[in-house]
Design a protein around this motif. Structure first.
Motif, mmCIF file in Angstrom:
data_model
loop_
_atom_site.group_PDB
_atom_site.id
_atom_site.type_symbol
_atom_site.label_atom_id
_atom_site.label_comp_id
_atom_site.label_asym_id
_atom_site.label_seq_id
_atom_site.Cartn_x
_atom_site.Cartn_y
_atom_site.Cartn_z
ATOM 1 N N ILE A 380 37.758 38.540 36.233
ATOM 2 C CA ILE A 380 36.706 39.422 35.724
ATOM 3 C C ILE A 380 36.501 40.612 36.660
ATOM 4 O O ILE A 380 36.311 41.756 36.221
ATOM 5 N N ALA A 381 36.557 40.362 37.977
ATOM 6 C CA ALA A 381 36.356 41.432 38.957
ATOM 7 C C ALA A 381 37.518 42.421 38.976
ATOM 8 O O ALA A 381 37.320 43.599 39.293
ATOM 9 N N LEU A 382 38.717 41.966 38.641
ATOM 10 C CA LEU A 382 39.896 42.831 38.678
ATOM 11 C C LEU A 382 40.052 43.677 37.422
ATOM 12 O O LEU A 382 40.824 44.642 37.399
ATOM 13 N N LEU A 434 45.476 38.753 44.465
ATOM 14 C CA LEU A 434 45.382 40.155 44.076
ATOM 15 C C LEU A 434 44.068 40.784 44.546
ATOM 16 O O LEU A 434 44.036 41.928 44.997
ATOM 17 N N ALA A 435 42.980 40.048 44.442
ATOM 18 C CA ALA A 435 41.662 40.609 44.764
ATOM 19 C C ALA A 435 41.417 40.704 46.259
ATOM 20 O O ALA A 435 40.880 41.698 46.757
ATOM 21 N N GLY A 436 41.782 39.670 47.010
ATOM 22 C CA GLY A 436 41.482 39.639 48.436
ATOM 23 C C GLY A 436 40.020 39.321 48.702
ATOM 24 O O GLY A 436 39.178 39.428 47.803
ATOM 25 N N PRO A 437 39.693 38.965 49.932
ATOM 26 C CA PRO A 437 38.317 38.534 50.229
ATOM 27 C C PRO A 437 37.293 39.654 50.191
ATOM 28 O O PRO A 437 36.102 39.411 49.985
ATOM 29 N N THR A 438 37.720 40.895 50.401
ATOM 30 C CA THR A 438 36.752 41.998 50.482
ATOM 31 C C THR A 438 36.928 42.985 49.330
ATOM 32 O O THR A 438 36.607 44.166 49.466
ATOM 33 N N GLY A 439 37.424 42.507 48.205
ATOM 34 C CA GLY A 439 37.596 43.400 47.065
ATOM 35 C C GLY A 439 36.287 43.902 46.498
ATOM 36 O O GLY A 439 36.229 44.978 45.912
#
Length: 565
Positions: A380-382, A434-439
């Motif tokens: 959802i965030a991506l 793909l998102a990473g921890p600090t996306g």
């Protein structure tokens, strides 16, 4: 020879033991609500810890327990807090933190014209200075707090009318050099230390006083004279008054303990006298017995109790999770509720895990759902803003609006990654990589470097630099009140070191067990299982590595499932 300890009032022992975790927490928070915690309050807090430590020594004379280690640490920090307050307030900023009650206080620099001079007593009595220094020696914290000890020693009038003041000078000579006329400590040679101790000895009129006996033992340490040290330490212990109504802390005489600790840590000497006045753990700073060999498979038990789960609460949690993964189309907070569902699913899994040594079918369902929820949040965030994202949870396809906000903060990324690694579902891992921890948000926690190292490892970027940084920051974060992430375990994965991984796994599980054996932590849901460690163990097993540690912290059914994937 054997020296028996004196009797302590049973009522005082019971009072020191009963409800200590709640009592010490209440005490420090009560002091903080009343205003600034001054040197007096820090000293009183330290004395409470010491009474409890003395009471613990009646049950476990060698004090080799996680509880005793935590108590000594905070007794030291509170006593050093009193010294630090006297040295710096209100001229310099500083911070005092106690791990056991998870409490800290920061002090800002104040304008001298506006500072409350009544709150600052720069003169520390020699005996109180000595007590704090002895604790710092026992905890290996002299270097950390040395500047505060140095400045308060400088403010102490020479001689001060006490034989204890001569002992203070002797310790300063041994640890820092005889430097009363200097602004900063300078190194001292062995000859200079001995000469300064001799000067302090010559100023003591009562040759049989505790200060004189202690100085003779200290001189023997400086002179590397084992025989003189043994006789001096024995004489010091034999000179102790035996008072049956004494506080429990009197069972742990700080001065002989500190001298024994100095001798052990400087020369490797073990006290020749046999007595419970000198618990082995305090003399050695909880030195582990050492692992020259490990018999595999190694076993790590889980001593914490099963956590209660009321049927009504369980049903409420299950219902709220179901509502979150099946939102109504017009719910403006659907993504936030889904994020909350991940936290609730985590709590359900932890509580249920505390009740069984292996996972049940219900717990496996908990894990699968948590992994799917975590992956869904980051899909959802991506997604492109303004679009709708279809995700699959529990076999149902549900649409959520694309959202990048605090719902996918670094801590939630960390949790989602752990569940994806435990279940081993690649499609759940993909959006996290793909998102990473600090996306979605910056990471200012003590786990930040560890999360970067994890991300680098799974996105096929050389993880060594990030892992090195994580190892360094984990060392700095010790004593922050948070359990350290298993960076050493990740480092062995990065190095491809299977044997080292199993040793690090054993260390990580024992560290987790010990951390959650202290104070009221056994009832913390995190006590039941370390998701970080479990995630890395499942990943290593999936790589084909043998896991040679058996424990309820590593449910066998999950490791077998990882083996088959």
């Amino acid at each position: 020879m054997r020296i028996e300890r004196h009797q302590v009032d049973e009522a005082a022992v019971s009072a020191a033991r009963e409800g200590f975790a709640n009592r010490i927490g209440g005490q420090v928070h009560s002091y903080s609500r009343a205003g600034l915690i001054t040197a007096t309050e820090w000293r009183l807090i330290s004395e409470e810890f010491l009474d409890y430590l003395g009471a613990l020594s009646l049950d476990t004379p060698d004090l080799h327990t996680p509880e005793a280690k935590a108590v000594l640490k905070d007794a030291t920090e509170a006593a050093a807090g009193a010294i630090t307050f006297a040295a710096y307030y209100p001229r310099c900023p500083f911070h005092v933190f106690l791990d056991y009650p998870n409490f800290g206080m920061s002090y800002d620099r104040k304008d001298p014209e506006n500072a409350d001079d009544t709150a600052h007593a720069s003169i520390v009595l020699p005996q109180r200075w000595l007590d704090a220094l002895c604790l710092a020696i026992l905890s290996d914290k002299v270097a950390r707090h040395g500047e505060a000890f140095f400045h308060t020693w400088q403010d102490m009038p020479a001689g001060a009318g006490y034989s204890a003041a001569e002992l203070v000078d002797g310790f300063m000579a041994h640890l820092f050099g005889d430097i009363r006329d200097h602004d900063t400590p300078d190194p001292a040679t062995a000859e200079q230390r001995l000469a300064a101790i001799d000067v302090a000895l010559a100023r003591i009129e009562d040759r049989d006083s505790e200060a004189a006996l202690a100085l003779h033992a200290l001189r023997a340490v400086a002179a590397e004279d084992r025989a003189a040290f043994d006789s001096g330490l024995t004489a010091l212990l034999q000179a102790r008054p035996l008072t049956p109504t004494a506080r429990p802390s009197s069972l742990l005489p700080l001065l002989p303990l500190a001298l024994a600790a100095l001798a052990h840590r400087t020369h490797g000497w073990t006290p020749s006298v046999d007595t419970d006045y000198l618990p082995h753990a305090l003399v050695t700073n909880f030195e582990p017995p050492g692992r020259t060999t490990v018999t595999w498979p190694a076993r790590v038990d889980r001593p914490t109790p099963a956590l209660p789960l009321h049927p009504g609460s369980e049903a409420h949690f299950e219902s709220s999770v179901q509502e979150a993964v099946n939102p109504s189309p017009d719910d403006p907070h659907a993504v936030a509720h889904l994020a909350d569902a991940l936290s609730r699913q985590t709590l359900l899994f932890q509580v249920r895990a505390s009740q069984t040594p292996d996972v049940t079918d219900t717990q496996l369902a908990d894990l699968r759902r948590a992994s799917q929820i975590g992956a869904a949040l980051f899909r959802i965030a991506l997604a492109e803003p303004g679009t709708s994202v279809e995700v699959v949870i529990d076999g149902r396809t549900v649409a959520f609006p694309a959202t990048r906000d605090d719902s996918t903060h670094p801590g939630r990324w960390h949790s989602a990654l752990n569940f994806a690694l435990i279940t081993g579902v690649r499609e759940d891992l993909a959006p996290l990589v793909l998102a990473g921890p600090t996306g979605s948000a910056a990471d200012r926690s003590v786990y930040a470097a560890y999360r970067v190292a994890l991300h680098d490892y799974f996105r096929a970027v050389d993880p060594a630099p990030a892992t090195e940084k994580a190892l360094y920051e984990a060392e700095l974060a010790k004593g922050s009140g948070f359990p350290a992430p298993p960076v050493a375990l990740l480092a062995r994965l990065v190095d491809g070191d299977q044997d080292g991984f199993n040793l690090a796994l054993l260390d990580a599980l024992e560290a987790h067990r010990d951390h959650y054996s202290v104070a009221d932590r056994p009832t913390d849901p995190d006590a039941a299982i370390d998701l970080d460690v479990l995630a890395l163990a499942c990943h290593a097993r999936r790589r084909g590595w043998a896991i040679n540690v058996e424990s309820p912290y590593l449910p066998p059914r999950l490791l077998r499932a990882a083996e088959r994937r």
